[in-house]
Design an enzyme around this catalytic site. Structure first.
Site, PDB file in Angstrom:
ATOM      1  N   TYR A  39      -3.918   9.652   4.215  1.00 19.28           N
ATOM      2  CA  TYR A  39      -3.170   8.420   4.447  1.00 19.28           C
ATOM      3  C   TYR A  39      -3.517   7.836   5.814  1.00 19.28           C
ATOM      4  CZ  TYR A  39       0.843   5.599   5.870  1.00 19.28           C
ATOM      5  OH  TYR A  39       1.641   4.611   6.363  1.00 19.28           O
TER       6      TYR A  39
ATOM      7  N   GLY B 193       0.832  -1.195   0.000  1.00 15.19           N
ATOM      8  CA  GLY B 193       0.000   0.000   0.000  1.00 15.19           C
ATOM      9  C   GLY B 193       0.864   1.240   0.000  1.00 15.19           C
TER      10      GLY B 193
END
Lengths: 263, 263, 263, 263, 263, 263
Positions: free
Chosen positions: C135, C72
């Site tokens: 994030y 990721g």
């Protein structure tokens, strides 16, 4: 490194212990007291000052970018004796600091603001205030002043509840509250070098075997005291009996302060 | 140094491990058990006693200024087996202590008073009681008795929730609960030398790598266990597989006690 | 020892640091990334995979008995960039794991899920989520997913809120959040060898002098990081000034992430 | 509605108050005591039983799908007096329940398990046990037994720490601990009708003006006591002086129990 | 009923509101202030007194068995103005009380000892002190003094952090902090009639719709304020706009005190 | 009073219940949904919108000074179904709000973010997130997004964890989680009229007899729900049996959601 570190109460017990150790922290040490400080050494300035004199304190603080506030009375005394240095003096110091760019302050508070807690209780910075005499009450006042100047004006203060700072621990209670001068020095260093201090409560104590205070809330400071009063235990045991379990010296963190008379 | 330290259950596992190590703590060790204790060594007295016998316990305690109460059943047994030593016996001991000047007591409680907590939970002295069997329930009873005698009569007791005290840790669960005999000895020493004990709950465990219990509330005692069960890990890994994740030995702090039948 | 450990994001910063160190943990390392991973070394399998591709992830997980999910995006990026790998990808991973026997997962979460806490606050695993950007929000999503699969299906995950894992700490904030690759390796080892993991939140940080995070809740894991970022302090002090006290790098745990724009 | 509700200690103070009120809860009330219970009324069964008699208790519990355990001694008495009904009897009851399908139990515990807490302290279910006498210690034992049978066998028990259940509050301390019979009845109803009970600790007290106990942790039960001891205040004020501030009746929640002798 | 209740600051806002309401509490009301109190009514004594005059305070307290200490400055003023009444005066009062049999004291503290807490924070008695100005700092001093006299000499004090006691709430912030005179009266009654008071912190506020303070820790007092500032909401809404969300009156509990200058 | 209140998900269950009740809150109601909303009534605007369409959401929010965000899926559905409205849609909404002056938002979260807590646990706003399915996970995402926009941009959001908002409670679990439309309306009113909202977590539930959630942390809002699901109990008892104690509907707060499959 600071430009000029003001040390109030520099002629007192702790001030005397730290005077030479503090040199690496600042280009100039400005030492102040009402008592005699002798001659100024290299990079030292001697500025006598009565903390209760507002104008004098204002001049004292001028030009300093750090303050180690050891000044004031550090024993149980009459209210009239404490009022000037510990109440008026603290106000004077914070007002002077505000006028002079809010230099960071290390405020020497005391374990006597929580002296009526029992020795078998582990205190954190959030512990309830339980002062053990008028001296402790004046230190509660000072802590409240520090907090208010922080919230209102952004003034940073390290509130250090000092246990017993001396070369040696001399009785059983002090085995738990002793802070070596070197450990205090490393704390002073942390306080004046951390980027952001805020207004934390710190218990000023070495890494002793027996512990009453938990400093984990200020682990962001990176202070790791190294000394341990346990090395004095045998000497103390030889010199005096342990206090009986119901003596104030065994019951309360504040020890004999809890039975000092008020006047 | 104590005059006479009574050790109950002295013929049991822990009693046997500590018998010689305890000598420096007292001028005389009074060793007691229902099982055979062999011959009295130097500075030892052997006093057989059934804890359920009130009169005998009264005589046993007479003249002692410290009690290390290891006596009673320390395994999951039938209620009728536990009733005498662990219920009646505890009452007898505290009543005898009250009649004899309230000598300080170290009460061997057990991790089985909190055995139904999961292994991934860190317990403090305030942890909810979750006994894992009748044995654990009797230890809850003993802890309540100790607390009541403290509040009512000032009797001091160190309630020590012992993990597993032996020369070695023999399985994976014990890597977390093992207490070396030397660490227990240093705890006993702290308990009998601190000026004021109160009635604290202490988890009896060494300084193992994997930890389930937090003793910071009793840091005033100055107990710093030194040993670490990690040294047994390789041997255990070689001798047996790790318990599967849903086995009682992996889930609960009390391990297999949680699945012992009741009768 | 695991049979086959899947490492996602193996071409990223941490993946690269750990690639060789992880060998003792598993007979086979299955390395995966969208970026190039070079040639497979001994006992290595290279399996390129886009985490947003459900079918591919399903195949990726097949046959693995452990997953180190470093995959990721680990920087503040646009929502559209994060959506695939950090949202869809996490769902794909957990669904694949569920279909493949629920191999234990170490999920690389981030200190940015709590980045808006101030640096003078000590966080525990219970700290309120205060993500410092998109994030961080996606990592909150991942943590919630892990917890749900644990409660619903028994899937075990170590949620590791990584500070900064690199060979070196390069600025003042990183002195507090740095985790050495060796300390991360020892954490990975603990996570995959403990009998019962559960679904704990762990702060991934070395034993630095200055600490913002308290891992005592997971002391059952037996993880004892050994390294200390303090060794980089002098170099950092020489290379750059300390951040001023009101800079985001001095105020917030998340540092500059707190001022990254959203887009 | 229950099929058969067993009421132990049905001839005692609370049992007598509730006997008629309980009728709507069960098709049959099985009333038991060592004391005389008179004739069985409609839908009543009278089953005399000594709780210390294991076999008799086993028969007593047979066929019941609910147990209101008021039995045992509820005053400070000698250990030998308490041992049978409050220690052995509790074990017998739980073993009998286990053999008979684990009917839900309401266990009459007592405020005397926490009697050494001061009256100006608000207790929750997590309050530290501080029993005020042997009676309180036996109730701690009973609570531990209930908890263990819950964790080990899924036995549900409502642990009700009863204050003072009577038609009237007769002294100043009871203004804070009084529970009306109607409020107890509504609690019994909640306990036996909630889908999932678990093993909660509940303080048995009405909605009095002065409160020492916080039941918010059990708000899932939906118990809302309606009565208020304040209505007795004038009568009590007229009948007796308020206790002086240092009297045990003013200091401790347990009142005079704290000064009862042990024997 | 008290023999003689001393009311300091009796000519102030709250003193004037309560003067007639207090009559049922004591046979004699001794009213004191530096300002004019008019003629003494029935059962009233008028005793002018400067709190900073130690000898006068000593005489003032003589013969009283209760003290409602409303005296001192209750606004943000210069340090020199506050010093006499709020610092010296508090010491004088406690010393006088100690010399006169320690009559129970209700000390009018203020919400301004915690004024820098945000309005969306619910405070308990344990809330951190965050005074919002010099006035608040002097009240912190008074609270510390009260606590010390309690721990050291058994002096009982109700520390009441008054919100805003007046006939009406006049702005939006006061909707949350208003205490009606009748509710204050019922609090005074509880404080002087409870058998054992101790030294609790109580937030002085009515049963308003919007609440910032939690008094559950003092539910042993049985104080149940009845009034609700919500009845003033429409009038306030009509008279002025709600403060914008970033105005000190909307952010901080202390409202405008937080922006008062220091001098 | 607001100028224009946007209601997303206005055609859903709650939106339909509130549509007419909301009129007094704003001069104009802008109603939006993907489903048909019928004709616009007086002071209504109908603006169909797919939340996953960034540009459309931007236009939707333009000109609104309040947002009641009921939109998105509120049932356990497949990940692909939830992704658009509950993940992408939430991001779109917050970005649009940021571009449009940050109008205050009420975000309809759900009890399913904490659905794996047991029913006998009282949750506060600090409760650990334990989502009971993918739907709950997406709501955790939304809560994290709200918090981040608050910390980073000052966006205010009331995060309302709705229990079950409908005219009636239809089963036993809903007796604890029901919120009447009128109580929701009064909450909406509080949220949009308080001067400073911040970003609180609020449990959306009426004043039911049985309670699982504690809203005392938001008592500054002044929300006092008036309705009580207890009025539906008899009807529910008549219509269906209580769930057995081990049914998910009796164990978990999330009820049947905890056993919904994932796909």
């Amino acid at each position: 490194m600071l430009e000029r570190l003001l040390v109030t109460g520099a002629a007192g017990g702790i001030g005397t212990l730290l005077r030479h150790k503090l040199k690496p922290l600042a280009k100039t040490l400005r030492l102040s007291d009402v008592a005699d400080l002798g001659h100024a050494g290299e990079n030292e300035e001697i500025v006598p000052c009565d903390l209760a004199d507002r104008r004098a304190v204002r001049q004292l603080v001028e030009g300093c970018d750090g303050i180690l506030h050891l000044g004031g009375i550090s024993l149980e005394k009459s209210f009239d004796t404490l009022l000037g240095p510990n109440i008026v003096g603290v106000y004077n110091l914070y007002e002077a600091a505000r006028a002079c760019g809010s230099p960071r302050i290390l405020f020497a508070s005391s374990n006597h603001v929580t002296g009526f807690h029992e020795q078998n209780t582990l205190l954190t910075a959030d512990a309830k205030l339980r002062p053990d005499g008028l001296y402790g009450v004046t230190k509660c006042f000072g802590e409240a002043m520090a907090r208010m100047y922080h919230d209102k004006f952004g003034q940073e203060t390290a509130i250090v509840r000092i246990g017993w700072c001396a070369e040696e621990a001399q009785d059983h209670r002090k085995l738990s509250i002793w802070m070596s001068p070197d450990d205090f020095l490393s704390l002073v260093t942390c306080v004046f070098t951390v980027s952001r201090l805020g207004c934390p409560v710190i218990y000023g104590v070495s890494n002793n075997d027996t512990i009453w205070w938990d400093n984990s809330a200020v682990s962001y400071l990176g202070w790791h005291p190294k000394d341990n009063a346990a090395k004095f235990r045998d000497k103390i045991d030889a010199a005096m009996p342990r206090p009986p379990r119901d003596a104030c010296d065994a019951v309360y963190q504040g020890g004999k302060f809890t039975i000092e008379p008020i006047h």
